[in-house]
Design a protein around this motif. Structure first.
Motif, mmCIF file in Angstrom:
data_model
loop_
_atom_site.group_PDB
_atom_site.id
_atom_site.type_symbol
_atom_site.label_atom_id
_atom_site.label_comp_id
_atom_site.label_asym_id
_atom_site.label_seq_id
_atom_site.Cartn_x
_atom_site.Cartn_y
_atom_site.Cartn_z
ATOM 1 N N LEU A 267 8.798 17.593 11.274
ATOM 2 C CA LEU A 267 8.816 18.791 12.104
ATOM 3 C C LEU A 267 10.206 19.112 12.646
ATOM 4 O O LEU A 267 10.604 20.268 12.694
ATOM 5 C CB LEU A 267 7.840 18.641 13.286
ATOM 6 C CG LEU A 267 6.376 18.360 12.939
ATOM 7 C CD1 LEU A 267 5.541 18.331 14.210
ATOM 8 C CD2 LEU A 267 5.826 19.410 11.983
ATOM 9 N N CYS A 268 10.959 18.073 13.071
ATOM 10 C CA CYS A 268 12.244 18.383 13.722
ATOM 11 C C CYS A 268 13.432 17.638 13.119
ATOM 12 O O CYS A 268 14.556 17.835 13.561
ATOM 13 C CB CYS A 268 12.157 18.105 15.221
ATOM 14 S SG CYS A 268 12.114 16.356 15.609
ATOM 15 N N GLY A 269 13.179 16.758 12.157
ATOM 16 C CA GLY A 269 14.283 16.084 11.468
ATOM 17 C C GLY A 269 14.847 14.865 12.191
ATOM 18 O O GLY A 269 15.722 14.178 11.680
ATOM 19 N N GLU A 270 14.316 14.563 13.400
ATOM 20 C CA GLU A 270 14.788 13.393 14.166
ATOM 21 C C GLU A 270 14.407 12.104 13.422
ATOM 22 O O GLU A 270 13.409 12.061 12.698
ATOM 23 C CB GLU A 270 14.104 13.433 15.549
ATOM 24 C CG GLU A 270 14.508 12.361 16.509
ATOM 25 C CD GLU A 270 15.834 12.670 17.219
ATOM 26 O OE1 GLU A 270 16.438 13.726 16.936
ATOM 27 O OE2 GLU A 270 16.241 11.849 18.046
ATOM 28 N N LYS A 271 15.193 11.021 13.646
ATOM 29 C CA LYS A 271 14.855 9.720 13.032
ATOM 30 C C LYS A 271 13.531 9.219 13.627
ATOM 31 O O LYS A 271 13.347 9.266 14.848
ATOM 32 C CB LYS A 271 15.974 8.728 13.332
ATOM 33 C CG LYS A 271 15.848 7.424 12.567
ATOM 34 C CD LYS A 271 17.087 6.553 12.771
ATOM 35 C CE LYS A 271 17.069 5.282 11.978
ATOM 36 N NZ LYS A 271 15.894 4.493 12.010
ATOM 37 N N LEU A 272 12.615 8.793 12.766
ATOM 38 C CA LEU A 272 11.296 8.371 13.249
ATOM 39 C C LEU A 272 11.290 6.910 13.680
ATOM 40 O O LEU A 272 11.980 6.074 13.074
ATOM 41 C CB LEU A 272 10.252 8.554 12.141
ATOM 42 C CG LEU A 272 9.835 9.991 11.826
ATOM 43 C CD1 LEU A 272 9.053 10.033 10.522
ATOM 44 C CD2 LEU A 272 8.998 10.580 12.966
ATOM 45 N N LEU A 273 10.481 6.596 14.726
ATOM 46 C CA LEU A 273 10.200 5.203 15.086
ATOM 47 C C LEU A 273 9.031 4.750 14.232
ATOM 48 O O LEU A 273 8.219 5.567 13.791
ATOM 49 C CB LEU A 273 9.798 5.091 16.558
ATOM 50 C CG LEU A 273 10.747 5.614 17.622
ATOM 51 C CD1 LEU A 273 10.098 5.484 18.988
ATOM 52 C CD2 LEU A 273 12.057 4.857 17.565
ATOM 53 N N ARG A 274 8.889 3.443 14.019
ATOM 54 C CA ARG A 274 7.740 2.929 13.271
ATOM 55 C C ARG A 274 7.228 1.637 13.894
ATOM 56 O O ARG A 274 7.990 0.895 14.507
ATOM 57 C CB ARG A 274 8.106 2.686 11.807
ATOM 58 C CG ARG A 274 9.322 1.811 11.641
ATOM 59 C CD ARG A 274 9.647 1.529 10.197
ATOM 60 N NE ARG A 274 9.959 2.740 9.456
ATOM 61 C CZ ARG A 274 10.365 2.741 8.184
ATOM 62 N NH1 ARG A 274 10.495 1.602 7.526
ATOM 63 N NH2 ARG A 274 10.631 3.856 7.556
ATOM 64 N N GLY A 275 5.942 1.372 13.762
ATOM 65 C CA GLY A 275 5.354 0.128 14.272
ATOM 66 C C GLY A 275 4.257 -0.342 13.348
ATOM 67 O O GLY A 275 3.539 0.462 12.760
ATOM 68 N N GLY A 276 4.119 -1.658 13.186
ATOM 69 C CA GLY A 276 3.060 -2.215 12.354
ATOM 70 C C GLY A 276 3.515 -3.495 11.676
ATOM 71 O O GLY A 276 4.640 -3.928 11.901
ATOM 72 N N PRO A 277 2.670 -4.126 10.861
ATOM 73 C CA PRO A 277 1.306 -3.690 10.624
ATOM 74 C C PRO A 277 0.462 -3.755 11.892
ATOM 75 O O PRO A 277 0.593 -4.675 12.679
ATOM 76 C CB PRO A 277 0.767 -4.674 9.574
ATOM 77 C CG PRO A 277 1.840 -5.656 9.290
ATOM 78 C CD PRO A 277 3.022 -5.332 10.114
#
Ligand code: SAM
Length: 381
Positions: A267-277
């Motif tokens: 949507l905005c091109g910002e770097k995404l955070l991620r979490g998991g598994p």
């Protein structure tokens, strides 16, 4: 040693006096955990009802014995409770408390919890893991010990690790990357479930979450255990990752143990955070919790009002997708003041979306609506 008497549920116990609740107290007792114990009594009773046979319970971290004694005295159909603790002083008090309450179906054990579970493999129908801090060191032994059609109850008080205050402790203890967002307590519960599910899977055992909650300083999860390689493999399809954009609040769940994950927000091109598994599947069981609520009047719980409020909120969450929005975070982004939460929920429902409160936060919104729709409704109110 000076002693004090405490009444809880239908029992009373004596413990050495203490200045403040601490792992360093001579015998551990935390009054804040009464809610946890009240809910545990209901969960064990419901498990016993579904099983339709007497149950043997292992209270692996017994402390003063309060939990095990409550299970023995307040849950109908408990044939045996083993109260274990590594502290000899705790066991001295557990024995005094056993006698004080006239309990005749309780044994004491002075051992490391891992050894008790492994030495009694296949014996217990319920194992309760209620340690100081992380339960991660004890899950493998529970997985080895528990049979099909049994129950595991787990408390974790290392919420900062599970919520991702620092990511390294979560990686070390739970082999997962935490995700620090406004719904980080739910992420923490999903990471703990994922850790338990992956540990049990080694033994071809699968977990089914009956109830989970994050309250005060702890998280608590009730699992039903089943056995079988095919069922276990299938259940692991619930593992996955969450990606999250801090700037525009976009988030998505991505199933799979090694899925390819977007690097940038679509949507905005910002770097995404991620979490998991983490566990993307169901973490509340509607009918289990509903039956717990129905049996409250049969029990004598000091925390009854709080129990009812919490269980109702947990029940509402049962079929919602992972994560939730926070009304205040949305209105901060939109630079407006917050409308009443119930108005937002009602408008979402009127437009055909699911919309529920959450027990994690009073301003939380659990919905299947896209963010653009929630924002449109919030702006219109
Ligand atoms: N379940 C208790 C209750 O509801 O009041 C509280 C348990 S307290 C959080 C943790 C207890 O675990 C302490 O009494 C401590 O002595 C005991 N403990 C710590 N490490 C242990 C281990 N490895 N095996 C068995 N008991 C242990």
């Amino acid at each position: 040693m000076k002693e004090i008497e405490i009444e809880e549920g239908q029992i009373k116990i004596i413990i050495p006096t203490f200045e403040k609740v601490s792992a360093r107290a001579p015998v551990f007792y935390n009054p804040v955990m009464e809610l946890n114990r009240d809910i545990s009594v209901l969960a064990l009773q419901q498990f016993r009802k579904e099983r339709d046979a007497d149950i043997k319970v292992c209270d692996a971290f017994g402390g003063s014995g309060i939990r095990g004694i409550r299970y023995s005295q307040e849950v109908d159909g408990v044939s045996e409770v083993l109260v274990n603790d590594i502290s000899s002083l705790a066991l001295e008090f557990a024995e005094k408390n056993r006698q004080l309450n006239g309990v005749d179906n309780m044994e004491l054990s002075h051992d490391d919890a891992n050894l008790v579970m492994r030495n009694n493999r296949g014996k217990f129908d319920v194992i309760d893991i209620d340690p100081f801090g992380t339960p991660s060191y004890f899950i493998e032994s529970a997985a080895n010990s528990l049979k099909a059609d049994s129950m595991l109850c787990v408390t974790a008080t290392d919420t900062s690790a599970l919520c991702g205050t620092y990511k390294e402790p979560c990686i070390r203890k739970y082999n997962s990357l935490p995700l620090k967002t406004e719904y980080c307590h739910e992420n923490g519960i999903r990471i703990l479930i994922s850790f338990v599910a992956r540990t049990f899977a080694k033994y071809k055992k699968m977990v089914d979450v009956k109830l989970s909650h994050s309250s005060e300083h702890y998280m608590r999860i009730y699992f039903k255990i089943d056995k079988g390689a095919a069922k276990t493999d299938k259940s692991l399809e619930n593992l996955g990752f969450i990606i999250h954009c801090r700037k525009c609040l976009f988030r998505d769940s991505v199933p799979g143990i090694a899925p390819s994950l977007l690097e940038e927000c679509p949507l905005c091109g910002e770097k995404l955070l991620r979490g998991g598994p983490m566990w993307l599947g169901k973490i509340q069981d509607h009918s289990f919790i509903n039956s717990m609520l129905e049996m409250i009047s049969e029990k004598s719980l000091n925390q009854e009002k709080k129990v009812i409020k919490l269980l109702n909120l947990c029940m509402e969450e049962y079929d919602a997708p992972p994560g939730f929005y926070d009304l205040h975070v949305i209105t901060k982004k939109l630079k407006i003041s917050s409308p009443p939460l119930m108005d937002v929920l009602n408008d979402l429902k009127r437009e055909g979306y699911s919309a529920y409160r959450t027990h994690y936060r009073p301003t939380g919104i659990k919905t299947d609506a896209p963010l653009s729709k929630i924002e449109k409704i919030v702006l219109s109110l």
